[in-house]
Every structure is written in C-alpha cells, then in structure tokens.
Write an enzyme that holds these catalytic residues in place. Structure first.
Site, mmCIF file in Angstrom:
data_model
loop_
_atom_site.group_PDB
_atom_site.id
_atom_site.type_symbol
_atom_site.label_atom_id
_atom_site.label_comp_id
_atom_site.label_asym_id
_atom_site.label_seq_id
_atom_site.Cartn_x
_atom_site.Cartn_y
_atom_site.Cartn_z
ATOM 1 N N VAL A 178 35.872 39.374 13.023
ATOM 2 C CA VAL A 178 37.200 39.402 13.625
ATOM 3 C C VAL A 178 37.134 40.201 14.914
ATOM 4 O O VAL A 178 36.342 41.143 15.040
ATOM 5 C CB VAL A 178 38.238 40.018 12.645
ATOM 6 C CG1 VAL A 178 37.932 41.482 12.371
ATOM 7 C CG2 VAL A 178 39.650 39.858 13.182
ATOM 8 N N GLY A 195 39.449 40.790 19.080
ATOM 9 C CA GLY A 195 40.719 40.691 19.780
ATOM 10 C C GLY A 195 41.174 39.255 19.964
ATOM 11 O O GLY A 195 42.366 38.971 20.078
ATOM 12 N N PHE A 196 40.231 38.310 19.973
ATOM 13 C CA PHE A 196 40.550 36.896 20.146
ATOM 14 C C PHE A 196 41.082 36.285 18.857
ATOM 15 O O PHE A 196 41.830 35.319 18.867
ATOM 16 C CB PHE A 196 39.280 36.133 20.554
ATOM 17 C CG PHE A 196 38.137 36.374 19.613
ATOM 18 C CD1 PHE A 196 37.218 37.362 19.886
ATOM 19 C CD2 PHE A 196 37.999 35.653 18.452
ATOM 20 C CE1 PHE A 196 36.175 37.612 19.008
ATOM 21 C CE2 PHE A 196 36.967 35.898 17.569
ATOM 22 C CZ PHE A 196 36.050 36.878 17.847
ATOM 23 N N GLY A 197 40.665 36.765 17.694
ATOM 24 C CA GLY A 197 41.024 36.167 16.418
ATOM 25 C C GLY A 197 39.884 36.316 15.425
ATOM 26 O O GLY A 197 39.210 37.329 15.402
ATOM 27 N N VAL A 238 36.364 34.735 13.121
ATOM 28 C CA VAL A 238 35.192 33.853 13.097
ATOM 29 C C VAL A 238 34.959 33.453 11.644
ATOM 30 O O VAL A 238 34.937 34.310 10.753
ATOM 31 C CB VAL A 238 33.942 34.549 13.662
ATOM 32 C CG1 VAL A 238 32.744 33.608 13.595
ATOM 33 C CG2 VAL A 238 34.174 35.010 15.088
ATOM 34 N N LYS A 255 34.875 30.067 15.904
ATOM 35 C CA LYS A 255 35.703 31.126 16.470
ATOM 36 C C LYS A 255 37.077 30.533 16.790
ATOM 37 O O LYS A 255 37.215 29.669 17.654
ATOM 38 C CB LYS A 255 35.066 31.704 17.734
ATOM 39 C CG LYS A 255 35.873 32.848 18.347
ATOM 40 C CD LYS A 255 35.245 33.351 19.641
ATOM 41 C CE LYS A 255 33.995 34.161 19.401
ATOM 42 N NZ LYS A 255 33.514 34.824 20.638
ATOM 43 N N ASP A 289 28.728 44.425 27.080
ATOM 44 C CA ASP A 289 29.058 44.901 25.727
ATOM 45 C C ASP A 289 27.835 44.765 24.819
ATOM 46 O O ASP A 289 27.915 44.213 23.726
ATOM 47 C CB ASP A 289 30.235 44.101 25.167
ATOM 48 C CG ASP A 289 30.916 44.816 23.996
ATOM 49 O OD1 ASP A 289 30.696 46.035 23.840
ATOM 50 O OD2 ASP A 289 31.658 44.159 23.244
#
Length: 843
Positions: free
Chosen positions: A529, A531-533, A535, A549, A645
């Site tokens: 999981v 910030g986008f949602g 997996v 994703k 990152d």
C-alpha cells in the site's frame, strides 16, 4: 466539654479552608499544567498536571471534543505520561482558563501524534488563537516533526523527534485566557497538553539594539512572542526540570552550525553568578557553565567566523538574545570580537569581561532585526575584530534564543506575494484580486470556447466523450505516450490510439480481467500500500502471476506519483527494473499491471519477517542487481533519471532472487548538459535521504548513491535505518555503521546469521564502498557505475574464498576418508589375527 470540641472542630475547618485557599492561590501563581484528554492528575518532572476534565480545575471547555488514549508511544520523552492522552476536536473547541492575574505568561502547546480511531493524524490541520492573537495557522503537527527530523539528519546530530512543543509569551490583561482551536474544513485537530507558566520578573527590556542601526522600542509588553529557537551553545541539552523558574528546554546548537568544527566546546566548573540580580529568570546558570569558542585562533589570516543558520518565517520582526559568560580570561581586552546578524554588524569590539564586570559573571544582550518577505533565513555570526591585536581575536557564546514578534495581531506565517515576490498590503490585494478575477473570466471564456469546439468535433466524428466518466484528476493515457512516436504515426497516416498506447504501456486489460485476477480486489491478496493506493497479487487465466497497482483518485500526492510512474515506465526497459505488463483505464479506474516478484522486498529477507536469511552471496547479488538497475537509470538516456527513493523496500526479488528496482513515483529526469543538478523540493524516505540534497535542495545522481550506501549498510547489519528504541548513538544506522567502518571493525555489527559464512576481505571492501557512498558531499561519492564495478569485485573475492574453502573441505574430507579406510583395514587384519589365535587355542 461538647461545646469545646465543637469550637475546635470549627476552628479546624476554618484552618483547612484557609489552607485550601492559600494552596489554590499558589497553584494559580504557578499557572496551569493541563493533561488534555484526561480527568485525573499525573506527576511529571516534579510537577502535577491536571486533567482538562478534572473537577474544580478552573478550566472550561466549550465542547467535550473526543478523548483519545494510547498505551504505548514511540520515542522517549520526559512528558511521555501526559502524551498518552489527547483531546481531539473535529469542530471548534475553546479552552477558558479562569483566575489569571494580569501580566505575561509563557504558554506551551504539546503535541505528540499517535494512532487515533477513525482519524489519520497525518491529515490533521488546525488554527489556534490565544485571547484573539493568531498563534498557529493550518498547523500540521506531523509535517513539523518530520521537518525537525530532517534538520537533525542533515547535521551530525543523531536524534529523532516524535513530539513537538510550541511556546509563546503572551500578555494577559484580563482575568482569563481563552484558547481557541479551529480545525480546517474537512479536517480535525488535537492537543496533548497545555502549559501556562507566569513570568514573575520582566523577561524583556527596552530599548533593543537594531541590526545595523540604533536602539528602538518594540512595545514588547503589548505584543505576542513566539520562541523559535532556544539553544545551550557548547553544552548538552537542558530539560525543563533543570530550569526551575520557567521550565524551559534548551537544545544543543550543533545541528544549526554551518561549519561544525568552526567552534570548540569549553566548560568551567567554577561558580557562575549573574551580573545583575534581576537576571536570575533570564536563563539558568547551567547555560553559562558551557560555551563554544573559535577554533584555530592562531592562524595568520583571522577571517573566519562561528556561524549558526536558522529557518524563520519571512516578513516578521525577530528578537535575538545572546548569552555570555567569560570562563577563561580574568582581565579585559583579552577576548574581543564582532557580532553579526544577517551580515549586519550589531556589536563591534565586544568584550564580555568588560560588559559583565569580571570573569564568571553571566550577562545577555538583545538585538532586533526584520526578516524581509523574500527571506526565510536568520544568520548569527561571531568573528574576529580585525582592528584588535592577535591576543584578542577569539569569540565566545554560551546561549542563544530567537523570538518572533507578532504583527497586526498575528504570529502565524500568513504570507501573500505579488508577481515579484514582495508582500502585498490589503489595498494592493484588492487590485490584484480584481485583476485575477478578470483573468479568470477570460480563461473561463476561452475554456468554454475550446470545449464547444471539442464537443463539435467529437459529434461530427461520432465519438462519445468518455472522459466525463473518469474522476477529476485523471489524465487519458494517450497524454503519456511518447510524442515522437505519436507524431511519426500521424505523419504516416491514420492513428490507432490503442495500438499507440500498447506500444509503450503494454497490454490493455479489461476491468473484468483485473477483477477476476484479484478476486474482485480481495483484501487477502493485497501485498502493498502507498499514497497512490494498493498493490494486489493477481493470477491471469493462463496462470501467469501479476502485481496490480490500483490508484486512488482521491489522493493528490498519489496521482502525481502515479503519473510520474507512467511517464518513467513508458521509457524504461531493463532486466533489473520491474517491468510493466499493461494497464486498465475503464470505469474511472487507473490500474497498472507489473510482473510479479515472488520473493517480495529485499528488506523482508533481512529483518522483520520469518523468511530465511539471505546468504552473503545472495546479498551481494541483490546489491549488484539493484546497482545495475540504478546505473541504467543514470546513464540509459541523454539526461538520465534520478530514482530519488532508493531503499530496501523498493528493491524487489523475483523467484530466482534476481533484484529489480521498483516504484518510480518520485523519480526525476536528470539535469541538462549545462547544469550540474536539478533544483527541486526535498522528497525521499527518512534515514535514506541525502543530507546535501536536503541542505541545498539540489538533486543529483549522487543523491541516489547516498541512499544506496545506506542500503549497503542495511544489508550488512540487517536492521532498520532508523530505530528509536535503540540507544541514542545507534538510532541512525548510517551514522552508527559509519563509525564502526571508520574503525575498520564492521564485523562487530554484522548480521549474526552471516558470521563465519563470508569472506573477510570481501566484507572489508564492501564496507569501503558503503563508506564512500555516504560521503557528506556528493563530489566525493562514486558514480553508480563505479559502485557496480566494486561490488562485482567483492563478489569475485567471496566466490574465490568459497571455492578455496570448498577445496580445503574436500581435501580434509578425503584425508579423513583415507584415514577411516586405513583404520578399517588395520582393524580387519587385527581381527583376523585374533581369530586365528583363538582357533589355535580351541584346537
């Protein structure tokens, strides 16, 4: 007799009542110590903190709000007991404190975020007023704490903050203090504790020396004041219990020094006294018992300074208080220096001994400066006065405080700027709003015209407008397609959108296929999981495993990262980068489909799970694979790509433990040929973040190299990069491991699972690479290509060692086998002799 007993009882009652009144008066003279979200009392640091709902506490709440409690807290604070409760307010909440005498009070708000049912503390935002003075605006507690941690990380200080205290000095002219908490619309706020301490003696005096000018009166008694910084220069941290008059915290100054070795710490155990008896509450004597003096004062050219740099809010007045006490010299004219604030001289030929009237006598000096609307930095510098002789070029400082002064009833940072970056007053603001309104009207008109044309064209072509079905924020996938390819296809004739998208994004899946593969997005199949949602693990009809994703269109940050990932993945193809298989954009969904990485993250195989530990060879191969992926990112295109990152949770392992880089949501295209860096806001993961990138906000490929160096140490030690539960000197992995590496003793902190199963020489070379990667300055770090070469050499060393060890083991086993066979033959011969001998006897 009975009457006498009654008289004594009445007298005793009067005495008890009188004692309670006196005790109550003393309590009020000490102010209020409030444990928010509690209805009982707690003793912390020798003081009693009363619950905000405790009876007869002279505190009134306009509404109860919500009480939040926790049994455990991250970090270690002297206030941990009162931080385990909080008052949460989804709507406006007022605290009214009764029975306060006129005068000045120090008001502190304590914040310590912890998980709260139905509320995400990372999304809290609120404004605070104190007797009508705005002290905080849209305040983001976790964001402030994270920023504080970044300041620590960019310096040599090994510390992680989990709580925050905001301190103000406020004038109270009536018998009460009203504190208003107002959450931002759609958000909420919280507070753990409130502290109100009366200032018994005059804390500020006027006039004050202005930087580069004359003395000025600032009307300090009638203005709100915020404490921005309070430092014990050259000494250790001073806790509230060590400052019994006003219970202040004095932090260390190291993290704010521009050049850490420009000043050395000195201490004096002699008895310190105040030069003025009225100064006893200005600072505790502990502040004056330690100091920082200039380094290398014997050099010929004395043009260096001790410098401290502080981030402040623009367009405010600031009061800078410097604390001095001569600890060494017992005569005047032996230590003379200049004091600068933002490059303006505020004092020249400054002699502490002369100002204080002797050695070991504590004094302070106040200076005033205004920080313009274009600046957000305040510099404090002490340096040599070139007009004096060589014997008087040293400088000394014991303590430092910076106070922000209110402006028009406001202490919060509320800035408005015109096109040139200057602050704008209300009259100009009205003109600008009129201009903006006219511009918006024009834009709307043009937008309507464009929409009409688009709709007309779609209608004539017989194509429905499918974009209306999508949620706000989504962009059609064809906007992310490589423009050169699209232009080429247009030039060749007709354009097939699905073919064009598939050429860069892979296969287009239907939503039905995605739902079938994930059993309708079953939570049990969620493997990650962000910030986008979420997996999900999925399986196609042919048995192929995939990772899906699924973006959350309500997340603005997730949207930006998702779009970045689309752009990056449409350009990237490499064995050591996670591959994109396809996409789905039906029914307001935005879904990307990747190859499934069966063995999950590298971190899960190092610590924090029940998975078998990786061997040293497997760890080396994983690092080499990740390095190859990063090297391709940096060199595979004209300007390269900076991942931004790099961490062990973004290094994934397939079924054969081949490592691949993933998650390109924060990635940035590298600088053009004419530039050395990309100027951008700081983003990344705490513990892996390049300190040079944080200080300068200049992103380079060497920022990835720094993060990768932290990964290398994580692979060796198999522990989290930030672990607040460890002793202070071990919290930050990079700093802790680097100290051992510089002592060439890395084997003392290696993962116990590796001991005896690695080539010592390979570990030595591996540690040297990691050390070079996390050099403080990017120019001193190797490129990813160089890192990759050295890692491959380390693997060769280990494999040669393994082969040699196997040969030695084989030889030893062979010898042992030969010996066993020889022994067996001897035993057989001996047994035969014995049996013949026995037969003769029988005969």
């Amino acid at each position: 007799m009975v009457m006498m007993i009654l008289r004594k009882v009445r007298l005793l009652s009067v005495l008890i009542a009188f004692t309670c009144v006196v005790g109550y008066g003393e309590a009020q003279s000490r102010g209020f110590l409030v444990d928010c979200g509690s209805n009982s009392s707690t003793k912390v640091d020798g003081r009693i903190w009363v619950g905000d709902l405790a009876p007869n506490n002279n505190i009134t709440l306009s509404s109860p709000g919500i009480t939040a409690m926790t049994s455990t807290l991250e970090g270690n604070s002297i206030f941990s007991e009162i931080y385990k409760s909080a008052r949460v307010f989804p709507d406006k909440l007022n605290y009214t404190f009764e029975g306060i005498n006129r005068g000045s009070y120090i008001v502190r708000f304590h914040f310590c975020p912890f998980p709260i049912d139905s509320y995400n503390v990372n999304e809290s935002s609120f404004t605070v007023f104190a007797n009508g003075l705005r002290v905080m605006q849209d305040f983001d507690v976790p964001g402030e704490i994270a920023h504080k941690n970044l300041i620590f990380q960019s310096s040599s200080i090994n510390s992680t903050a989990f709580s925050l205290v905001k301190e103000f000095v406020l004038p109270v002219s009536s018998g009460k203090l009203i504190v208003e908490f107002i959450p931002r619309k759609g958000s909420f706020g919280f507070v753990n504790a409130i502290e109100i301490v009366p200032v018994m003696e005059q804390l500020f005096r006027e006039p004050v020396t202005r930087a580069g000018g004359n003395d000025v009166d600032l009307n300090l008694d009638g203005r709100g004041i915020e404490t921005m910084y309070r430092l014990n220069v050259g000494g250790s941290k001073i806790n509230p219990g060590q400052d019994p008059d006003l219970y202040r915290t004095w932090e260390t100054d190291s993290s704010y020094m521009v050049i850490a070795n420009a000043g050395v710490e000195i201490k004096n155990s002699s008895n310190i006294t105040y030069a003025s008896a009225n100064d006893s509450s200005v600072a505790p004597l502990l502040v004056y018992e330690a100091a920082r003096t200039m380094s290398n004062t014997e050099v010929l050219e004395k043009r260096f300074n001790m410098s401290w740099k502080f981030e402040v809010d623009p367009d405010f007045d600031y009061l800078v208080r410097l604390h001095f006490c001569e600890l060494v010299f017992d005569k005047p004219n032996q230590r003379i220096f200049r004091i600068y604030i933002n490059n303006e001289t505020v004092a020249g030929n400054f002699d502490i001994y002369e100002h204080a009237g002797g050695k070991n006598r504590a004094i302070y000096q106040d200076y005033f400066d205004h920080v313009s609307s274009k600046d957000n930095v305040l510099w404090i510098q002490l340096g040599p006065d070139t007009a004096v002789g060589a014997s008087g070029t040293d400088a000394l400082l014991n303590g430092l405080e910076i106070f922000k002064l209110s402006k028009n009833g406001n202490l919060a940072h509320l800035m408005r700027f015109d096109s040139s970056g200057h602050s704008v007053n209300d009259s100009k603001m009205r003109i600008i709003w009129i201009s903006i309104s006219a511009s918006v009207g024009t834009i709307l008109l043009l937008t309507i015209l464009v929409m009409f044309i688009v709709c007309f064209l779609k209608k004539t072509r017989g194509k429905p407008d499918k974009s209306k079905n999508g949620p706000p924020g989504w962009r059609p996938l064809f906007l992310h397609v490589n423009n050169s390819t699209a232009n080429a296809k247009r030039m060749g004739g007709s354009l097939n959108l699905n073919t064009l998208v598939a050429s860069t994004m892979g296969r287009k899946f239907s939503l039905a296929e995605i739902r079938a593969a994930t059993k309708n997005f079953d939570d049990g199949l969620a493997i990650g999981v962000g910030g986008f949602g979420r997996v999900y693990k999925g399986e196609l009809e042919d048995g192929t495993l995939i990772a899906i994703k699924r973006a959350n269109p309500q997340s603005e940050q997730g949207l930006a990262e998702f779009e970045t990932e689309i752009v990056m993945l449409s350009r990237l193809r490499h064995r050591h980068l996670v591959s994109l298989i396809g996409f789905c954009d039906e029914h307001s969904e935005m879904i990307l489909v990747y190859e499934y990485m069966a063995n999950g993250t590298l971190r899960s195989h190092l610590f924090g799970s029940d998975l078998p530990p990786l061997t040293w060879k497997q760890r080396l191969e994983a690092c080499i694979g990740a390095a190859r992926g990063l090297h391709y990112l940096h060199t595979g295109s004209e300007r390269g790509i900076i991942h931004r990152d790099v961490k062990t949770t973004n290094i994934l392992l397939d079924e054969n433990f081949v490592a691949k880089m993933s998650d390109f949501g924060l990635s940035k295209t590298g600088p053009s040929v004419d530039y050395t860096h990309v100027s951008t806001a700081v983003k990344g993961s705490f513990g892996y973040l390049d300190p040079e990138y944080f200080r300068r906000q200049q992103l380079t490929e060497k920022s990835d190299v720094y993060s990768f160096g932290v990964v290398l140490f994580e692979v060796i030690c198999a522990r989290a990069v930030i672990n607040p539960s460890l002793p202070k000197d071990q919290i930050n992995l990079a700093e802790w491991a680097l100290r051992w590496q510089r002592e060439r003793s890395l084997e003392n902190i290696i993962d116990p699972n590796l001991k005896g199963n690695y080539c010592p020489e390979s570990l030595e070379k591996f540690g040297e690479i990691a050390e070079k990667c996390i050099a403080d300055e990017g120019k001193n770090r190797p490129t990813m290509g160089e890192v990759l070469w050295h890692l491959e050499y380390v693997l060769q060393l280990h494999e040669a060692w393994s082969r040699k060890s196997n040969l030695e083991d084989s030889f030893s086993s062979s010898q042992a086998l030969d010996n066993d066979e020889g022994t067996a033959m001897e035993n057989q011969t001996l047994q035969g002799s014995c049996s013949h001998s026995g037969a003769a006897e029988d005969v």
